[in-house]
Design a protein around this motif. Structure first.
Motif, mmCIF file in Angstrom:
data_model
loop_
_atom_site.group_PDB
_atom_site.id
_atom_site.type_symbol
_atom_site.label_atom_id
_atom_site.label_comp_id
_atom_site.label_asym_id
_atom_site.label_seq_id
_atom_site.Cartn_x
_atom_site.Cartn_y
_atom_site.Cartn_z
ATOM 1 N N GLN A 35 -45.705 31.006 35.731
ATOM 2 C CA GLN A 35 -45.342 29.618 35.827
ATOM 3 C C GLN A 35 -43.838 29.484 35.306
ATOM 4 O OE1 GLN A 35 -48.541 28.972 33.461
ATOM 5 N NE2 GLN A 35 -49.559 27.783 34.835
ATOM 6 N N THR A 36 -43.264 30.316 34.326
ATOM 7 C CA THR A 36 -41.985 30.113 33.854
ATOM 8 C C THR A 36 -41.474 31.422 33.769
ATOM 9 O OG1 THR A 36 -42.604 28.052 32.627
ATOM 10 C CG2 THR A 36 -40.293 29.166 32.204
ATOM 11 N N VAL A 37 -40.443 31.782 34.544
ATOM 12 C CA VAL A 37 -39.870 33.226 34.706
ATOM 13 C C VAL A 37 -38.433 33.081 33.933
ATOM 14 C CG1 VAL A 37 -39.098 35.222 36.122
ATOM 15 C CG2 VAL A 37 -41.337 34.168 36.623
ATOM 16 N N VAL A 38 -38.125 34.247 33.170
ATOM 17 C CA VAL A 38 -36.946 33.905 32.374
ATOM 18 C C VAL A 38 -35.928 35.127 33.292
ATOM 19 C CG1 VAL A 38 -37.529 33.008 30.524
ATOM 20 C CG2 VAL A 38 -37.581 35.337 30.663
ATOM 21 N N ARG A 39 -36.587 36.162 33.811
ATOM 22 C CA ARG A 39 -35.757 37.276 34.532
ATOM 23 C C ARG A 39 -36.690 37.459 35.832
ATOM 24 N NH1 ARG A 39 -36.240 41.196 30.625
ATOM 25 N NH2 ARG A 39 -36.386 42.596 32.350
ATOM 26 N N PRO A 40 -36.327 36.774 36.711
ATOM 27 C CA PRO A 40 -36.750 37.146 38.274
ATOM 28 C C PRO A 40 -36.558 38.442 38.530
ATOM 29 C CG PRO A 40 -35.615 35.064 38.090
ATOM 30 C CD PRO A 40 -35.106 35.691 36.920
ATOM 31 N N LEU A 41 -37.471 39.044 39.370
ATOM 32 C CA LEU A 41 -37.376 40.217 39.750
ATOM 33 C C LEU A 41 -37.117 40.550 41.352
ATOM 34 C CD1 LEU A 41 -37.734 43.509 39.061
ATOM 35 C CD2 LEU A 41 -40.381 43.065 39.227
ATOM 36 N N GLU A 42 -36.090 41.318 41.617
ATOM 37 C CA GLU A 42 -35.975 41.721 42.978
ATOM 38 C C GLU A 42 -36.067 43.139 42.981
ATOM 39 O OE1 GLU A 42 -32.550 38.505 45.063
ATOM 40 O OE2 GLU A 42 -31.946 40.408 44.056
ATOM 41 N N VAL A 43 -36.548 43.527 44.344
ATOM 42 C CA VAL A 43 -36.736 44.883 44.514
ATOM 43 C C VAL A 43 -36.125 45.188 45.990
ATOM 44 C CG1 VAL A 43 -38.778 45.298 43.037
ATOM 45 C CG2 VAL A 43 -39.026 44.714 45.599
ATOM 46 N N THR A 44 -35.963 46.635 46.479
ATOM 47 C CA THR A 44 -35.499 47.114 47.562
ATOM 48 C C THR A 44 -36.727 47.079 48.479
ATOM 49 O OG1 THR A 44 -33.646 48.209 46.548
ATOM 50 C CG2 THR A 44 -34.216 48.919 48.989
ATOM 51 N N ARG A 45 -36.515 46.399 49.743
ATOM 52 C CA ARG A 45 -37.471 46.371 50.733
ATOM 53 C C ARG A 45 -37.748 48.131 51.237
ATOM 54 N NH1 ARG A 45 -36.892 40.692 53.501
ATOM 55 N NH2 ARG A 45 -38.841 41.198 54.184
ATOM 56 N N PRO A 46 -38.975 48.270 51.646
ATOM 57 C CA PRO A 46 -39.258 49.683 52.293
ATOM 58 C C PRO A 46 -38.283 49.614 53.542
ATOM 59 C CG PRO A 46 -41.245 48.549 51.650
ATOM 60 C CD PRO A 46 -40.214 47.514 51.419
ATOM 61 N N GLU A 47 -37.936 50.919 53.663
ATOM 62 C CA GLU A 47 -36.958 51.158 54.910
ATOM 63 C C GLU A 47 -35.886 50.378 55.245
ATOM 64 O OE1 GLU A 47 -39.689 51.337 58.394
ATOM 65 O OE2 GLU A 47 -41.118 52.770 57.425
ATOM 66 N N SER A 48 -35.345 49.825 54.011
ATOM 67 C CA SER A 48 -34.043 48.908 53.928
ATOM 68 C C SER A 48 -33.301 49.288 52.880
ATOM 69 C CB SER A 48 -34.723 47.520 54.229
ATOM 70 O OG SER A 48 -33.482 46.656 54.008
#
Length: 187
Positions: A35-48
């Protein structure tokens, strides 16, 4: 191997969340909503080389954990990350060397280090468009440290490739289990 429990409640990235566990035939489904995120998370997409968001306010991580095989049996468990609109943004499969469920209903698995990541199709978010097997370096390190035998490592690679092929073919059963759960969580 390292034993892991699927329990995201103590996650430092998230300060407010809910988590439920539901036993269904052959699986335990753990539904974590951030519900409350203090550090969003991004990751590299497969094959990209591009990244995408897999954790932010309102995102859900839903685990489909197999039950009944026990310790020492190779298997896999799927986690689907959903955005705030309820659409899959990533499929993540842990390859394991045994599984179970604790008395509190939360699943555990003996991690074999390799994971299979799937990227959803832009048109049909429940269809996997691209895949990648990740964390090979962790498996190599475990073999070097004597935690995993070379034979088990080879079997782990074979199992990961099978899961990857099933994801690409649209025939990996836990995807359908989670899709049905998301569409109607009480059936």
């Amino acid at each position: 191997m390292k034993r892991k429990t699927f329990d995201l409640r103590p996650w430092a990235r998230v300060t407010q969340s809910t988590q439920t566990a539901l036993a269904v035939p052959g699986y335990v489904i753990v539904d974590f909503m951030a519900q409350t995120v203090v550090r969003p998370l991004e990751v590299t997409r497969p094959e990209s080389t591009s990244c995408h968001l897999i954790l932010d306010n309102g995102y859900r991580w839903i685990r489909c954990h197999p039950t009944g095989t026990g310790e020492g049996v190779m298997g896999a468990a799927l986690t689907v990350q959903l955005n705030a609109a309820g659409q899959p943004v990533q499929f993540y499969v842990d390859i394991h060397g045994g599984e179970g469920v604790y008395e509190d209903g939360l699943p555990w698995h003996d991690d074999l280090y390799l994971d299979v990541v799937g990227d959803p199709d832009d048109e049909d978010r429940w269809t996997v468009a691209a895949t990648e097997i990740i964390d090979a370096d962790e498996l190599d390190d475990a073999v070097e440290a004597g935690l995993v035998t070379p034979t088990l490592a080879a079997q782990t690679w074979e199992h990961a490739r099978q899961i990857e092929a099933q994801l690409r073919a649209g025939s990996y059963p836990p995807v359908d289990v989670l899709r049905r759960y998301v569409e109607d969580p009480y059936t």
